[in-house]
Design a protein around this motif. Structure first.
Motif, PDB file in Angstrom:
ATOM      1  N   PHE A  16     -80.231 110.025  21.988  1.00  0.00           N
ATOM      2  CA  PHE A  16     -80.588 108.684  21.537  1.00  0.00           C
ATOM      3  C   PHE A  16     -81.903 108.741  20.757  1.00  0.00           C
ATOM      4  O   PHE A  16     -82.865 109.378  21.190  1.00  0.00           O
ATOM      5  CB  PHE A  16     -80.729 107.734  22.729  1.00  0.00           C
ATOM      6  N   LEU A  24     -80.346 104.462  17.456  1.00  0.00           N
ATOM      7  CA  LEU A  24     -79.278 105.384  17.107  1.00  0.00           C
ATOM      8  C   LEU A  24     -78.730 105.914  18.419  1.00  0.00           C
ATOM      9  O   LEU A  24     -79.419 106.608  19.160  1.00  0.00           O
ATOM     10  CB  LEU A  24     -79.802 106.524  16.223  1.00  0.00           C
ATOM     11  N   ARG A  25     -77.495 105.545  18.710  1.00  0.00           N
ATOM     12  CA  ARG A  25     -76.911 105.816  20.022  1.00  0.00           C
ATOM     13  C   ARG A  25     -75.516 106.406  19.875  1.00  0.00           C
ATOM     14  O   ARG A  25     -74.962 106.482  18.775  1.00  0.00           O
ATOM     15  CB  ARG A  25     -76.852 104.529  20.844  1.00  0.00           C
ATOM     16  N   GLU A  26     -74.946 106.763  21.003  1.00  0.00           N
ATOM     17  CA  GLU A  26     -73.594 107.307  21.008  1.00  0.00           C
ATOM     18  C   GLU A  26     -72.576 106.244  20.587  1.00  0.00           C
ATOM     19  O   GLU A  26     -72.713 105.065  20.917  1.00  0.00           O
ATOM     20  CB  GLU A  26     -73.266 107.804  22.415  1.00  0.00           C
ATOM     21  N   THR A  77     -73.264 115.713  15.308  1.00  0.00           N
ATOM     22  CA  THR A  77     -73.585 114.492  16.044  1.00  0.00           C
ATOM     23  C   THR A  77     -73.431 113.310  15.102  1.00  0.00           C
ATOM     24  O   THR A  77     -73.899 113.358  13.957  1.00  0.00           O
ATOM     25  CB  THR A  77     -75.024 114.536  16.582  1.00  0.00           C
ATOM     26  N   TRP A  79     -74.156 109.191  15.074  1.00  0.00           N
ATOM     27  CA  TRP A  79     -74.800 108.094  15.789  1.00  0.00           C
ATOM     28  C   TRP A  79     -74.251 106.745  15.349  1.00  0.00           C
ATOM     29  O   TRP A  79     -74.021 106.514  14.152  1.00  0.00           O
ATOM     30  CB  TRP A  79     -76.302 108.086  15.506  1.00  0.00           C
ATOM     31  N   THR A  92     -72.939 103.936  10.799  1.00  0.00           N
ATOM     32  CA  THR A  92     -73.133 105.203  11.505  1.00  0.00           C
ATOM     33  C   THR A  92     -73.804 106.195  10.570  1.00  0.00           C
ATOM     34  O   THR A  92     -73.802 106.030   9.352  1.00  0.00           O
ATOM     35  CB  THR A  92     -71.798 105.820  12.008  1.00  0.00           C
TER      36      THR A  92
END
Length: 196
Positions: A16, A24-26, A77, A79, A92
């Motif tokens: 995060f 900015l997260r999963e 990754t 986000w 994203t």
């Protein structure tokens, strides 16, 4: 930027990141409807490199794809970009196609049309790019952009990316082949502190 975890960590330790206006997260299953709203918008997806999606099932598959990147061996990754003021997913961004041997990857991103022009993607990438250099031990982050995508080219140049040439008909979406501008940002350019 906060909570930058190791790049090889499994999904439960997702990295995060936070900025002044963004989290900015999963990307999680409940984001599917928001992803459909963005990725189903033909204008917003004009330069993205894929055809727009048309169903919630396609959005749910996208969530699964992004989650899969975080499973060992980690491929990258992605986000969810969430605006702090209303906790709305507005786009994203991510680092993918991770080549550990070459210490390189590719950056990609998209933003809902009603969030354009506010500097939000710049803010998100200013958090994501250093995480890539530090946590993924990258030397090079690449980008491929359609030559007519002036806003994206401007964004990347502002972040210090350097144009390297034109990849002829390297992309294919909307039933057409598209040329792409190749750009890159190197670790020593980021480390200089001049761009980010």
């Amino acid at each position: 930027m906060t909570n930058a975890n190791t790049a090889d960590a499994p999904a439960e330790t997702f990295p995060f990141l936070t900025t002044l206006r963004l989290t900015l997260r999963e990307i999680v299953p409940t984001d599917a409807a928001s992803l459909l709203a963005i990725h189903g918008d033909r204008e917003a997806m004009r330069w993205f490199g894929n055809d727009p999606i048309a169903s919630l099932a396609e959005a749910e598959k996208m969530v699964q794809t992004f989650a899969g990147w975080r499973q060992p061996p980690v491929l990258g990754t992605r986000w969810a970009i969430e605006r702090k003021q209303d906790r709305r997913l507005i786009g994203t961004c991510g680092l993918f196609r991770w080549n550990r041997n070459w210490k390189s990857c590719t950056v990609g991103y998209e933003l809902a049309r009603d969030a354009w022009g506010e500097g939000l993607m710049t803010e998100a990438l200013v958090a994501a790019l250093p995480w890539g250099f530090e946590s993924m031990a990258l030397n090079r982050i690449e980008a491929q952009v359609h030559p007519e995508n002036a806003a994206s080219l401007k964004l990347l140049r502002r972040l210090g990316f350097v144009e390297e040439g034109l990849q002829r008909q390297a992309g294919f979406w909307w039933g057409e082949h598209h040329d792409l501008v190749q750009l890159s940002l190197l670790r020593h350019e980021y480390s200089s502190g001049e761009q980010l």
